[in-house]
Design a protein around this motif. Sequence first.
Motif, PDB file in Angstrom:
ATOM      1  N   GLY A 114      28.490  17.632  -4.206  1.00 49.47           N
ATOM      2  CA  GLY A 114      28.576  18.735  -5.120  1.00 49.47           C
ATOM      3  C   GLY A 114      27.793  19.588  -4.464  1.00 49.47           C
ATOM      4  N   TYR A 115      26.447  19.417  -4.471  1.00 48.68           N
ATOM      5  CA  TYR A 115      25.330  20.308  -3.992  1.00 48.68           C
ATOM      6  C   TYR A 115      25.680  20.930  -2.516  1.00 48.68           C
ATOM      7  CZ  TYR A 115      22.262  19.936  -7.922  1.00 48.68           C
ATOM      8  OH  TYR A 115      21.878  20.252  -9.146  1.00 48.68           O
ATOM      9  N   ALA A 116      26.244  20.066  -1.547  1.00 45.31           N
ATOM     10  CA  ALA A 116      26.599  20.500  -0.357  1.00 45.31           C
ATOM     11  C   ALA A 116      27.545  21.306  -0.273  1.00 45.31           C
ATOM     12  CB  ALA A 116      26.927  19.110   0.280  1.00 45.31           C
ATOM     13  N   VAL A 117      28.602  21.271  -1.191  1.00 40.23           N
ATOM     14  CA  VAL A 117      29.795  22.194  -1.304  1.00 40.23           C
ATOM     15  C   VAL A 117      28.977  23.433  -1.823  1.00 40.23           C
ATOM     16  CG1 VAL A 117      31.933  22.933  -2.326  1.00 40.23           C
ATOM     17  CG2 VAL A 117      31.591  20.641  -1.432  1.00 40.23           C
ATOM     18  N   ALA A 118      28.421  23.478  -2.780  1.00 40.32           N
ATOM     19  CA  ALA A 118      27.854  24.864  -3.403  1.00 40.32           C
ATOM     20  C   ALA A 118      26.829  25.502  -2.272  1.00 40.32           C
ATOM     21  CB  ALA A 118      26.894  24.572  -4.555  1.00 40.32           C
ATOM     22  N   LEU A 119      26.164  24.595  -1.613  1.00 41.45           N
ATOM     23  CA  LEU A 119      25.101  25.223  -0.623  1.00 41.45           C
ATOM     24  C   LEU A 119      26.240  26.138   0.454  1.00 41.45           C
ATOM     25  CD1 LEU A 119      22.660  25.785   1.007  1.00 41.45           C
ATOM     26  CD2 LEU A 119      23.112  23.415   2.045  1.00 41.45           C
ATOM     27  N   ALA A 120      27.327  25.332   0.963  1.00 37.29           N
ATOM     28  CA  ALA A 120      28.113  25.870   2.028  1.00 37.29           C
ATOM     29  C   ALA A 120      28.783  26.997   1.673  1.00 37.29           C
ATOM     30  CB  ALA A 120      28.992  24.752   2.512  1.00 37.29           C
ATOM     31  N   VAL A 121      29.240  27.205   0.591  1.00 33.46           N
ATOM     32  CA  VAL A 121      30.014  28.184   0.073  1.00 33.46           C
ATOM     33  C   VAL A 121      29.140  29.426  -0.252  1.00 33.46           C
ATOM     34  CG1 VAL A 121      31.295  29.189  -2.238  1.00 33.46           C
ATOM     35  CG2 VAL A 121      31.677  26.755  -1.179  1.00 33.46           C
ATOM     36  N   THR A 122      27.882  28.871  -0.877  1.00 36.01           N
ATOM     37  CA  THR A 122      27.004  30.200  -1.092  1.00 36.01           C
ATOM     38  C   THR A 122      26.475  30.897   0.101  1.00 36.01           C
ATOM     39  OG1 THR A 122      26.210  29.243  -3.324  1.00 36.01           O
ATOM     40  CG2 THR A 122      24.641  30.885  -2.311  1.00 36.01           C
ATOM     41  N   VAL A 123      26.153  30.154   1.155  1.00 38.07           N
ATOM     42  CA  VAL A 123      25.567  30.657   2.171  1.00 38.07           C
ATOM     43  C   VAL A 123      26.822  31.232   3.039  1.00 38.07           C
ATOM     44  CG1 VAL A 123      24.817  30.176   4.702  1.00 38.07           C
ATOM     45  CG2 VAL A 123      23.858  28.897   2.739  1.00 38.07           C
ATOM     46  N   ALA A 124      27.842  30.814   3.075  1.00 39.85           N
ATOM     47  CA  ALA A 124      29.102  31.582   3.771  1.00 39.85           C
ATOM     48  C   ALA A 124      29.270  32.827   3.183  1.00 39.85           C
ATOM     49  CB  ALA A 124      30.256  30.473   3.670  1.00 39.85           C
ATOM     50  N   LEU A 125      29.302  33.214   1.779  1.00 35.71           N
ATOM     51  CA  LEU A 125      29.588  34.280   0.992  1.00 35.71           C
ATOM     52  C   LEU A 125      28.539  35.370   1.275  1.00 35.71           C
ATOM     53  CD1 LEU A 125      31.058  32.891  -2.191  1.00 35.71           C
ATOM     54  CD2 LEU A 125      32.235  34.008  -0.301  1.00 35.71           C
ATOM     55  N   LEU A 126      27.239  34.900   1.142  1.00 37.15           N
ATOM     56  CA  LEU A 126      26.266  35.678   1.446  1.00 37.15           C
ATOM     57  C   LEU A 126      25.809  36.157   2.945  1.00 37.15           C
ATOM     58  CD1 LEU A 126      23.333  34.115  -1.026  1.00 37.15           C
ATOM     59  CD2 LEU A 126      24.581  36.249  -1.255  1.00 37.15           C
ATOM     60  N   TRP A 127      26.259  35.251   3.965  1.00 35.97           N
ATOM     61  CA  TRP A 127      25.755  35.562   5.275  1.00 35.97           C
ATOM     62  C   TRP A 127      26.122  37.063   6.055  1.00 35.97           C
ATOM     63  CZ3 TRP A 127      23.082  32.423   8.337  1.00 35.97           C
ATOM     64  CH2 TRP A 127      23.198  32.726   9.728  1.00 35.97           C
ATOM     65  N   PRO A 128      27.494  37.471   5.618  1.00 39.58           N
ATOM     66  CA  PRO A 128      27.800  38.735   6.271  1.00 39.58           C
ATOM     67  C   PRO A 128      26.951  39.915   5.710  1.00 39.58           C
ATOM     68  CG  PRO A 128      29.860  37.432   5.618  1.00 39.58           C
ATOM     69  CD  PRO A 128      28.460  36.692   5.107  1.00 39.58           C
ATOM     70  N   ASP A 129      26.431  39.871   4.565  1.00 42.29           N
ATOM     71  CA  ASP A 129      25.784  40.998   3.832  1.00 42.29           C
ATOM     72  C   ASP A 129      24.236  40.786   3.837  1.00 42.29           C
ATOM     73  OD1 ASP A 129      28.385  42.026   2.873  1.00 42.29           O
ATOM     74  OD2 ASP A 129      28.360  40.361   1.375  1.00 42.29           O
ATOM     75  N   LEU A 130      23.785  39.758   4.381  1.00 44.01           N
ATOM     76  CA  LEU A 130      22.381  39.604   4.664  1.00 44.01           C
ATOM     77  C   LEU A 130      21.897  40.386   5.490  1.00 44.01           C
ATOM     78  CD1 LEU A 130      22.010  35.901   3.706  1.00 44.01           C
ATOM     79  CD2 LEU A 130      21.040  37.675   2.309  1.00 44.01           C
ATOM     80  N   ASP A 180      22.433  43.075  -1.328  1.00 45.02           N
ATOM     81  CA  ASP A 180      23.152  44.110  -2.038  1.00 45.02           C
ATOM     82  C   ASP A 180      24.503  43.944  -2.616  1.00 45.02           C
ATOM     83  OD1 ASP A 180      22.774  46.803  -2.582  1.00 45.02           O
ATOM     84  OD2 ASP A 180      23.578  47.554  -0.952  1.00 45.02           O
ATOM     85  N   TRP A 181      24.829  42.805  -3.353  1.00 45.72           N
ATOM     86  CA  TRP A 181      25.649  42.574  -4.373  1.00 45.72           C
ATOM     87  C   TRP A 181      25.698  43.383  -5.353  1.00 45.72           C
ATOM     88  CZ3 TRP A 181      27.852  36.852  -3.871  1.00 45.72           C
ATOM     89  CH2 TRP A 181      28.235  36.567  -2.563  1.00 45.72           C
ATOM     90  N   PRO A 182      26.652  43.557  -6.372  1.00 46.23           N
ATOM     91  CA  PRO A 182      26.722  43.953  -7.515  1.00 46.23           C
ATOM     92  C   PRO A 182      25.872  43.125  -8.455  1.00 46.23           C
ATOM     93  CG  PRO A 182      28.704  44.165  -6.732  1.00 46.23           C
ATOM     94  CD  PRO A 182      28.186  43.353  -5.632  1.00 46.23           C
ATOM     95  N   GLN A 183      24.865  43.617  -9.361  1.00 47.08           N
ATOM     96  CA  GLN A 183      24.186  42.727 -10.159  1.00 47.08           C
ATOM     97  C   GLN A 183      24.333  42.807 -11.577  1.00 47.08           C
ATOM     98  OE1 GLN A 183      21.097  40.700  -8.480  1.00 47.08           O
ATOM     99  NE2 GLN A 183      22.735  41.073  -6.933  1.00 47.08           N
ATOM    100  N   LEU A 184      23.678  41.684 -12.296  1.00 49.13           N
ATOM    101  CA  LEU A 184      23.834  41.890 -13.784  1.00 49.13           C
ATOM    102  C   LEU A 184      22.685  42.992 -14.310  1.00 49.13           C
ATOM    103  CD1 LEU A 184      23.880  38.072 -14.345  1.00 49.13           C
ATOM    104  CD2 LEU A 184      25.509  39.528 -14.645  1.00 49.13           C
ATOM    105  N   PRO A 185      23.042  43.439 -15.427  1.00 47.08           N
ATOM    106  CA  PRO A 185      22.033  44.381 -16.078  1.00 47.08           C
ATOM    107  C   PRO A 185      20.747  43.788 -16.154  1.00 47.08           C
ATOM    108  CG  PRO A 185      24.115  44.237 -17.310  1.00 47.08           C
ATOM    109  CD  PRO A 185      24.129  43.234 -16.218  1.00 47.08           C
ATOM    110  N   GLY A 186      19.693  44.218 -15.616  1.00 41.72           N
ATOM    111  CA  GLY A 186      18.259  43.671 -15.853  1.00 41.72           C
ATOM    112  C   GLY A 186      18.083  42.517 -14.984  1.00 41.72           C
ATOM    113  N   PRO A 187      18.535  42.718 -13.671  1.00 43.43           N
ATOM    114  CA  PRO A 187      18.515  41.345 -12.766  1.00 43.43           C
ATOM    115  C   PRO A 187      17.282  40.450 -12.886  1.00 43.43           C
ATOM    116  CG  PRO A 187      18.429  43.354 -11.512  1.00 43.43           C
ATOM    117  CD  PRO A 187      18.885  43.732 -12.806  1.00 43.43           C
TER     118      PRO A 187
END
Length: 228
Positions: A114-130, A180-187
């Motif tokens: 579960g943690y490996a999947v969460a890591l892979a998905v998070t990094v893959a989604l963030l990578w282009p925008d970092l 630079d993703w959209p943030q919650l109010p008061g991040p």
Amino acid sequence: MNPRRVLLAAFGLSAVLDLLSLADGYDPAHTVTKCLLMPLLAAYAVLRGAPRLLVAALLFGWGGDILLLSDADPAFLAGMACFAAGHLCYLALFRTYGGLNRAPRARAGFLALGYAVALAVTVALLWPDLPADLRVPVAGYSALLTAMAWAAAARFGLVAGLGGALFMVSDTLIATGVADWPQLPGPDFWIMLTYIAAQFLLVQGVLDTLAERRAPAAAYREVRSTTP
């Protein structure tokens, strides 16, 4: 008054004041209270007989807290390095004392997946925008953080495991801001709320587990000392 309770109350008061200052947008108060949090929690842990590795993890977190008060990229990288050192301390701690409350192998494997999947998905989604120069450091740090969160859950049970998971949430919120993703109010409020809870739960989970281990040993020594 019990010094441990005084320190814990001081930590709780600092946490509340820090969150209120963030909700109100009062930066000077946040600067002061943020710098108090980890030293107070570390002092509380010391009075409860915490291993040095736990205290070191909290003090590295304190260094990261201070560095992240700056918005400069070098300070961000240095802060990330401090937190990474803290995660290494947590991992060493869990390895040393992890047999006390080790999860069954099947459950540990499920958690790892579960943690490996969460890591892979998070990094893959963030990578282009970092930013290009932060992609590799963020990915490496994320892998280390995920390993720490898994070890907390697999080797120290529910309370510490929840702390590790909240640490991931807090740092993911930071990463989405860097991307630079959209943030919650008061991040910043949500980042600090999850971070404070994470460190507190990690400390409580570790110390409570170690206390459970010491109790039978103390009882055994008492019985032995009273046996004719």
